[in-house]
Design a protein around this motif. Structure first.
Motif, PDB file in Angstrom:
ATOM      1  N   THR A  47      29.236 -19.992  25.085  1.00 31.19           N
ATOM      2  CA  THR A  47      30.583 -20.551  25.263  1.00 31.19           C
ATOM      3  C   THR A  47      30.555 -22.067  25.132  1.00 31.19           C
ATOM      4  O   THR A  47      31.413 -22.658  24.467  1.00 31.19           O
ATOM      5  CB  THR A  47      31.147 -20.147  26.635  1.00 31.19           C
ATOM      6  N   SER A  48      29.562 -22.687  25.743  1.00 32.99           N
ATOM      7  CA  SER A  48      29.440 -24.137  25.666  1.00 32.99           C
ATOM      8  C   SER A  48      29.214 -24.586  24.225  1.00 32.99           C
ATOM      9  O   SER A  48      29.780 -25.595  23.792  1.00 32.99           O
ATOM     10  CB  SER A  48      28.289 -24.602  26.544  1.00 32.99           C
ATOM     11  N   GLU A  49      28.409 -23.835  23.495  1.00 32.21           N
ATOM     12  CA  GLU A  49      28.161 -24.196  22.094  1.00 32.21           C
ATOM     13  C   GLU A  49      29.428 -24.077  21.262  1.00 32.21           C
ATOM     14  O   GLU A  49      29.723 -24.950  20.439  1.00 32.21           O
ATOM     15  CB  GLU A  49      27.075 -23.279  21.530  1.00 32.21           C
ATOM     16  N   VAL A  53      31.296 -27.171  19.308  1.00 34.66           N
ATOM     17  CA  VAL A  53      31.599 -27.161  17.866  1.00 34.66           C
ATOM     18  C   VAL A  53      33.075 -27.438  17.637  1.00 34.66           C
ATOM     19  O   VAL A  53      33.436 -28.210  16.742  1.00 34.66           O
ATOM     20  CB  VAL A  53      31.170 -25.808  17.244  1.00 34.66           C
ATOM     21  N   GLN A  54      33.926 -26.857  18.452  1.00 33.67           N
ATOM     22  CA  GLN A  54      35.360 -27.115  18.323  1.00 33.67           C
ATOM     23  C   GLN A  54      35.681 -28.579  18.581  1.00 33.67           C
ATOM     24  O   GLN A  54      36.513 -29.172  17.896  1.00 33.67           O
ATOM     25  CB  GLN A  54      36.151 -26.235  19.280  1.00 33.67           C
ATOM     26  N   ALA A  55      35.029 -29.179  19.547  1.00 28.91           N
ATOM     27  CA  ALA A  55      35.283 -30.590  19.869  1.00 28.91           C
ATOM     28  C   ALA A  55      34.793 -31.492  18.738  1.00 28.91           C
ATOM     29  O   ALA A  55      35.433 -32.498  18.421  1.00 28.91           O
ATOM     30  CB  ALA A  55      34.606 -30.960  21.175  1.00 28.91           C
ATOM     31  N   MET A  56      33.663 -31.142  18.119  1.00 33.04           N
ATOM     32  CA  MET A  56      33.135 -31.967  17.029  1.00 33.04           C
ATOM     33  C   MET A  56      33.999 -31.879  15.782  1.00 33.04           C
ATOM     34  O   MET A  56      34.081 -32.847  15.021  1.00 33.04           O
ATOM     35  CB  MET A  56      31.702 -31.551  16.702  1.00 33.04           C
ATOM     36  N   THR A  57      34.640 -30.743  15.568  1.00 32.88           N
ATOM     37  CA  THR A  57      35.505 -30.601  14.399  1.00 32.88           C
ATOM     38  C   THR A  57      36.913 -31.113  14.665  1.00 32.88           C
ATOM     39  O   THR A  57      37.741 -31.126  13.757  1.00 32.88           O
ATOM     40  CB  THR A  57      35.576 -29.127  13.964  1.00 32.88           C
ATOM     41  N   HIS A  63      38.749 -32.073  27.753  1.00 36.59           N
ATOM     42  CA  HIS A  63      38.567 -31.595  29.120  1.00 36.59           C
ATOM     43  C   HIS A  63      37.741 -30.308  29.126  1.00 36.59           C
ATOM     44  O   HIS A  63      36.858 -30.121  29.963  1.00 36.59           O
ATOM     45  CB  HIS A  63      39.929 -31.357  29.768  1.00 36.59           C
ATOM     46  N   ALA A  64      38.024 -29.399  28.203  1.00 36.76           N
ATOM     47  CA  ALA A  64      37.265 -28.145  28.111  1.00 36.76           C
ATOM     48  C   ALA A  64      35.816 -28.421  27.743  1.00 36.76           C
ATOM     49  O   ALA A  64      34.909 -27.732  28.226  1.00 36.76           O
ATOM     50  CB  ALA A  64      37.902 -27.220  27.085  1.00 36.76           C
ATOM     51  N   LEU A  69      30.224 -28.392  29.355  1.00 36.97           N
ATOM     52  CA  LEU A  69      28.938 -29.075  29.490  1.00 36.97           C
ATOM     53  C   LEU A  69      28.465 -29.088  30.941  1.00 36.97           C
ATOM     54  O   LEU A  69      27.269 -28.944  31.213  1.00 36.97           O
ATOM     55  CB  LEU A  69      29.033 -30.496  28.939  1.00 36.97           C
ATOM     56  N   ALA A  70      29.383 -29.230  31.871  1.00 40.01           N
ATOM     57  CA  ALA A  70      29.014 -29.201  33.293  1.00 40.01           C
ATOM     58  C   ALA A  70      28.510 -27.812  33.693  1.00 40.01           C
ATOM     59  O   ALA A  70      27.523 -27.692  34.434  1.00 40.01           O
ATOM     60  CB  ALA A  70      30.202 -29.604  34.150  1.00 40.01           C
TER      61      ALA A  70
END
Length: 98
Positions: A47-49, A53-57, A63-64, A69-70
């Motif tokens: 899920t974190s990965e 990937v969504q954040a990098m794209t 926030h998610a 990551l936490a």
């Protein structure tokens, strides 16, 4: 006659004695619980990965990402702690005289 004492007596009679095994605990063996923990750990990392990937794209929520990551950090720290305890127990067994 006090009605509260009767309900307390019936409650004590209906309660499971402390010496009997918990059926839920017996049904879930240690192997099954360990397997569920490993699957939960793997799902947390996946899920974190995906969130990363969504954040990098540019499609993800910052926030998610921080939350994922936490959660991953906590899961990895827990896994490392468990591993250290297992290694420590193994070393203690090796030190035992035969």
């Amino acid at each position: 006659m006090d009605i509260r004492s009767l309900s307390a007596t019936s409650g004590y009679a209906a309660a499971r004695p402390a010496t009997q095994a918990d059926p839920d605990f017996v049904a879930n063996s240690a192997t099954e619980r360990a397997k569920a923990s490993f699957e939960n750990f793997t799902n947390t990392l996946k899920t974190s990965e995906q969130v990363s990937v969504q954040a990098m794209t540019g499609n993800g929520d910052p926030h998610a990402l921080v939350q994922a990551l936490a959660q991953t950090e906590l899961a990895v720290e827990t896994a490392v702690t468990v591993r250290n305890k297992v290694v420590e127990a193994y070393q203690e067994i090796l030190r035992m005289p035969v």
